[in-house]
Structure formats: C-alpha cells, structure tokens
Motif scaffolding. Sequence first.
Motif, PDB file in Angstrom:
ATOM      1  N   UNK A 306      -8.772  -7.874 -12.213  1.00 46.25           N
ATOM      2  CA  UNK A 306      -7.889  -7.200 -13.284  1.00 46.25           C
ATOM      3  C   UNK A 306      -8.985  -6.090 -14.218  1.00 46.25           C
ATOM      4  N   UNK A 307     -10.022  -6.951 -14.477  1.00 39.41           N
ATOM      5  CA  UNK A 307     -10.907  -6.010 -15.386  1.00 39.41           C
ATOM      6  C   UNK A 307     -11.432  -4.925 -14.459  1.00 39.41           C
ATOM      7  N   UNK A 308     -11.603  -5.261 -13.172  1.00 36.59           N
ATOM      8  CA  UNK A 308     -12.138  -3.950 -12.277  1.00 36.59           C
ATOM      9  C   UNK A 308     -10.920  -2.988 -11.948  1.00 36.59           C
ATOM     10  N   UNK A 309      -9.948  -3.243 -11.943  1.00 35.93           N
ATOM     11  CA  UNK A 309      -8.604  -2.536 -11.661  1.00 35.93           C
ATOM     12  C   UNK A 309      -8.673  -1.552 -12.989  1.00 35.93           C
ATOM     13  N   UNK A 310      -8.813  -2.239 -14.442  1.00 32.74           N
ATOM     14  CA  UNK A 310      -8.643  -1.701 -15.140  1.00 32.74           C
ATOM     15  C   UNK A 310      -9.678  -0.635 -15.666  1.00 32.74           C
ATOM     16  N   UNK A 311     -10.764  -0.867 -15.155  1.00 28.49           N
ATOM     17  CA  UNK A 311     -12.142  -0.067 -15.262  1.00 28.49           C
ATOM     18  C   UNK A 311     -11.904   1.119 -14.474  1.00 28.49           C
ATOM     19  N   UNK A 312     -11.413   1.087 -13.279  1.00 27.70           N
ATOM     20  CA  UNK A 312     -11.046   2.073 -12.469  1.00 27.70           C
ATOM     21  C   UNK A 312     -10.071   3.064 -12.906  1.00 27.70           C
ATOM     22  N   UNK A 313      -9.041   2.443 -13.692  1.00 24.40           N
ATOM     23  CA  UNK A 313      -7.768   3.586 -13.971  1.00 24.40           C
ATOM     24  C   UNK A 313      -8.157   4.330 -15.366  1.00 24.40           C
ATOM     25  N   UNK A 314      -8.956   3.321 -15.997  1.00 22.01           N
ATOM     26  CA  UNK A 314      -9.493   4.099 -17.343  1.00 22.01           C
ATOM     27  C   UNK A 314     -10.544   5.074 -17.211  1.00 22.01           C
ATOM     28  N   UNK A 315     -11.177   4.844 -16.174  1.00 23.00           N
ATOM     29  CA  UNK A 315     -12.280   5.986 -15.825  1.00 23.00           C
ATOM     30  C   UNK A 315     -11.482   7.278 -14.984  1.00 23.00           C
ATOM     31  N   UNK A 316     -10.663   6.883 -14.388  1.00 23.41           N
ATOM     32  CA  UNK A 316      -9.936   8.015 -13.636  1.00 23.41           C
ATOM     33  C   UNK A 316      -9.455   8.952 -14.724  1.00 23.41           C
ATOM     34  N   UNK A 317      -8.597   8.210 -15.930  1.00 26.35           N
ATOM     35  CA  UNK A 317      -8.030   8.846 -16.961  1.00 26.35           C
ATOM     36  C   UNK A 317      -8.882   9.704 -17.662  1.00 26.35           C
ATOM     37  N   UNK A 318     -10.033   9.140 -17.829  1.00 20.32           N
ATOM     38  CA  UNK A 318     -11.182   9.680 -18.700  1.00 20.32           C
ATOM     39  C   UNK A 318     -11.907  10.880 -17.984  1.00 20.32           C
ATOM     40  N   UNK A 319     -12.183  10.806 -16.589  1.00 25.35           N
ATOM     41  CA  UNK A 319     -12.832  11.928 -15.937  1.00 25.35           C
ATOM     42  C   UNK A 319     -12.273  12.888 -15.142  1.00 25.35           C
ATOM     43  N   UNK A 320     -10.800  12.271 -14.345  1.00 24.88           N
ATOM     44  CA  UNK A 320     -10.211  13.087 -13.305  1.00 24.88           C
ATOM     45  C   UNK A 320      -9.858  14.488 -13.802  1.00 24.88           C
ATOM     46  N   UNK A 321     -10.213  15.744 -13.200  1.00 23.18           N
ATOM     47  CA  UNK A 321      -9.965  16.869 -13.428  1.00 23.18           C
ATOM     48  C   UNK A 321      -8.346  17.201 -13.049  1.00 23.18           C
ATOM     49  N   UNK A 322      -7.888  18.036 -13.667  1.00 22.75           N
ATOM     50  CA  UNK A 322      -6.388  18.344 -13.327  1.00 22.75           C
ATOM     51  C   UNK A 322      -5.813  18.541 -11.941  1.00 22.75           C
ATOM     52  N   UNK A 323      -4.762  18.219 -11.647  1.00 17.60           N
ATOM     53  CA  UNK A 323      -4.529  18.325 -10.238  1.00 17.60           C
ATOM     54  C   UNK A 323      -4.809  17.110  -9.433  1.00 17.60           C
ATOM     55  N   UNK A 324      -5.485  16.165  -9.900  1.00 19.40           N
ATOM     56  CA  UNK A 324      -5.659  14.780  -9.139  1.00 19.40           C
ATOM     57  C   UNK A 324      -4.718  13.926  -9.738  1.00 19.40           C
ATOM     58  N   UNK A 325      -4.025  13.098  -8.857  1.00 23.87           N
ATOM     59  CA  UNK A 325      -3.190  12.041  -9.240  1.00 23.87           C
ATOM     60  C   UNK A 325      -3.573  10.816  -8.639  1.00 23.87           C
ATOM     61  N   UNK A 326      -3.181   9.573  -9.165  1.00 20.51           N
ATOM     62  CA  UNK A 326      -3.551   8.371  -8.493  1.00 20.51           C
ATOM     63  C   UNK A 326      -2.499   7.331  -8.806  1.00 20.51           C
ATOM     64  N   UNK A 327      -2.486   6.092  -7.891  1.00 22.95           N
ATOM     65  CA  UNK A 327      -1.510   5.133  -8.175  1.00 22.95           C
ATOM     66  C   UNK A 327      -1.984   4.023  -9.192  1.00 22.95           C
ATOM     67  N   UNK A 328      -1.129   3.287  -9.754  1.00 24.07           N
ATOM     68  CA  UNK A 328      -1.507   2.172 -10.746  1.00 24.07           C
ATOM     69  C   UNK A 328      -0.970   1.015 -10.630  1.00 24.07           C
ATOM     70  N   UNK A 329      -1.922   0.419  -9.498  1.00 23.64           N
ATOM     71  CA  UNK A 329      -1.476  -0.673  -8.739  1.00 23.64           C
ATOM     72  C   UNK A 329      -1.329  -1.920  -9.963  1.00 23.64           C
ATOM     73  N   UNK A 330      -0.515  -2.988  -9.681  1.00 24.54           N
ATOM     74  CA  UNK A 330      -0.300  -4.135 -10.593  1.00 24.54           C
ATOM     75  C   UNK A 330      -1.290  -5.131  -9.899  1.00 24.54           C
ATOM     76  N   UNK A 331      -1.794  -4.830  -8.679  1.00 29.69           N
ATOM     77  CA  UNK A 331      -2.760  -6.187  -8.176  1.00 29.69           C
ATOM     78  C   UNK A 331      -3.262  -5.413  -6.778  1.00 29.69           C
ATOM     79  N   UNK A 332      -3.841  -6.393  -6.141  1.00 27.73           N
ATOM     80  CA  UNK A 332      -4.587  -5.972  -4.829  1.00 27.73           C
ATOM     81  C   UNK A 332      -6.170  -5.672  -5.198  1.00 27.73           C
ATOM     82  N   UNK A 333      -6.464  -4.600  -4.559  1.00 25.98           N
ATOM     83  CA  UNK A 333      -7.482  -4.093  -4.459  1.00 25.98           C
ATOM     84  C   UNK A 333      -7.960  -2.575  -4.431  1.00 25.98           C
ATOM     85  N   UNK A 334      -6.920  -1.788  -4.407  1.00 24.76           N
ATOM     86  CA  UNK A 334      -6.843  -0.754  -3.965  1.00 24.76           C
ATOM     87  C   UNK A 334      -6.039   0.301  -5.112  1.00 24.76           C
TER      88      UNK A 334
END
Length: 404
Positions: A306-334
Amino acid sequence: MTVEWEKLFAGRVGGMSASEIRELLKLIAKPEIISFAGGIPDPDLFPAPALSRAYQKVFESNSGPGDALQYTISEGYTPLREWICAYMESKGARIAMDEVLVTSGSQQALDFLGKLFIGPGDLVAVTKPTYLGALQAFSPYEPTYVSIAMDDQGPVLDEVDTALARKPKFLYLVPDFQNPNGITVSLDRRIAIIERCAAAGVAVIEDAAYAELRYDGDSIPSMVALDAERNGGSPATVIHCGSFSKTMVPALRVGWVCGAKDAVQRMVLMKQAADLHTSTINQVVMHDVVSEIFQGHVRRLRDAYKQRRDAMLTALADFAPPGVTWTKPEGGMFVWVELPEGSDGVALLERAIKEANVAFVPGAAFYADRSGKNTLRLAFSVNKPERIREGIRRLCGLLGQGAV
Ligand SMILES: Cc1ncc(COP(=O)(O)O)c(C=O)c1O
C-alpha cells in the motif's frame, strides 16, 4: 546433412515468442536502474523463516521425509487441496475435492486451459489489455483473439456482447487489480459478464492471482463465488485460477485451478502427461506455511505494498506533465500510464534506460492486437517508496522534455 530446425518445428511454434518482459529483465539488472518493469513480489517480504521451519519439519519428522520426497497423486497433496477448498468456501464458493487441481503455478493452469479448449482458429475473448503470460499460454494452441476494451469498471459490456455473439470458447480476465492495468471489475460488471456468458454457453476463466492484495475500497466477491451463488452453491460457468506466488512465494511453483468437475478432471489427465504432479515437498511445505501464517502474512504484504502504491500515485500527481493519465488501483502491483495519442512506449523505454536509468514495460505487449503503443506498465511492488518517487521523478522529467 544438417538438421534444419525451423523446418521440423510444428506450425504452432510460430505463435510463441519470448516474453518482452523477460528479455527486458535481462538488460536492466544494473543496480543504478530503477526498474518498474518486473511484476514480481519483493523478496524482502518473503516468509523465509516459516518456509525454513516447514522444510526442516519435513526432514526431522519421526516418520522421515520419505513421503514428501516421493511421487504423489496428480490432483495434488490432499491436505493442501482441503485447505484450498476451505479457503474457496470462505470466499463463498463451494468447491468439492474433485473440482480442484494443484498446478505448478497458476501459469500451468493457463496452459492446460489453452490445451483443453483451444483448437486452431478457435475464438478466445480477452480484455484489452490482458496478462501477457495468458497470451503466451494460449497462443501455441493457435486461437484467434477477440479483444474487449475496458473502462474503469472492467470489460465494456457492449464489447462483451459483440464478442459473445461470435461464440468464443471462453472469456479470460483478471478481475482484481489486473496485470497490467490495475483495473478491478466492479460487482455489477462481474454479475453481468457471468450472466451473459452463461446464457451464451461460454466459459469464464477468472485469474485471481492478485485478489488478496487489496489496499483500500470494499472487497468484491470473486466471479467463481458469484457464479456459485446463482447456481445453488457450486460453480457452473466460471473456472478459477489461484496462486500462492503473490501471497507467499513464487519459487515453490504452487497454484491451483478449480471449477466444474468435467473440466478439472480433464486437466488432471493433462497434469499426468505434463509433469505427473507438482513437487510433493513444495506442496507439503506450502500447506504447512499457509495453515500457519496465511492471514497474518497477507496483512503484512498489504501494509508494505500500500505504501508503495501510494508513493507511486503521489509522485505521478506531483511530477507528471499535462496530457499523461494513469490508473489508481485499489490493490495489486501495477499502475498503468497512458501517454498522449501517437506516443511510443518502446521508444520511451530506450531513452528511459539510457538517459534516466529507469525501466518499465511498454504496454503494447499486453494487447493481443498489439495496439496500446502509447501505454506503459509501472510495477510498484519491488522498490521502496523513496526509490519509487525518485524513479517517477526521473521518468516524468523525460516525459516533460517531450521524449515521446
Ligand atoms: C495475472 C497473472 N496470472 C498468472 C500469473 C502466473 O503466476 P504463477 O504461475 O506464479 O502462479 C501471473 C504472474 O505474474 C499473473 O500476473
């Protein structure tokens, strides 16, 4: 005269290709590379002490290790199958002992299902994207794929209807936190798919490899449980593949397939022909370990991932440039990233490895029709949160420079 191997190979070999993921993993083993490529569990989280104790127990038991080192029945070690039946029952699906087969990883179950159902040219429905290893398992049996688009609730029902009208042998899907895109099929969608497939006489293959790894949101019954519920307790339409690789360890190669007895009993014959049975000692050890620590260990995994999923989602929200989108999985690894149309994930990977020391898997590998060139799969399972943030910062830096 020399042997011209290509001429001797059977026609179906044309349908087999080396996994892009595995080829890639060979290139990125350098420590300076932050890899989001391998969809593998973190070895630091393996239950090594429990495994060590269980192997020791085998060798130190009064009766000696003879039985655990001997051949066993193809169906699988009986106490392990009993554990699996009890586990499935706790999830709402009553599975009889002759409706479950222990396999050498759930990957072997996918191969058996391909062998069981697919003849050359038979239609097989898969989601778009889908698990690459399933395509690799099915393709040697020479199917024609019908790909079904997904939205954030799962397979799009109009496309399911169109696919079912063509009478595929089965519909394969990973309903929980799908590898590769992290999407979970909603309850309504699960019920609708089972009803439609049952009405069309099409089998559903539910691959539940990640089902235990939920970090938030309400848990959703498995498709095999929903099928059993509408059928008086036992499954009629859904064949379910389970695995201990993500909850325990992959190396023991212990998974299972369960569902309608007619199908499972045919797969027992395939198991005999393929490898007689899954390693006896590994089944004995797996049974011992899951009986002892399953729930507690899974809780530990959920906390860490969970901590790693959160770290990835937070980093994407902080750094991703406009035009890039991503899923917000409730579990798993991806997490699944979509770049602007026209972007090329493979070209980005080449640059990411060379210029940013970051790796991922370009998404096109997960499409039976090889579309999805502008997508990427990022696995958050093996890196610690700080390293994930740094990797995403570097990757997004490259994207921000218009790298694709
Ligand atoms: C969706 C899915 N199914 C099946 C497997 C195969 O797992 P195993 O054979 O280790 O049980 C994997 C492995 O990554 C997977 O991601």
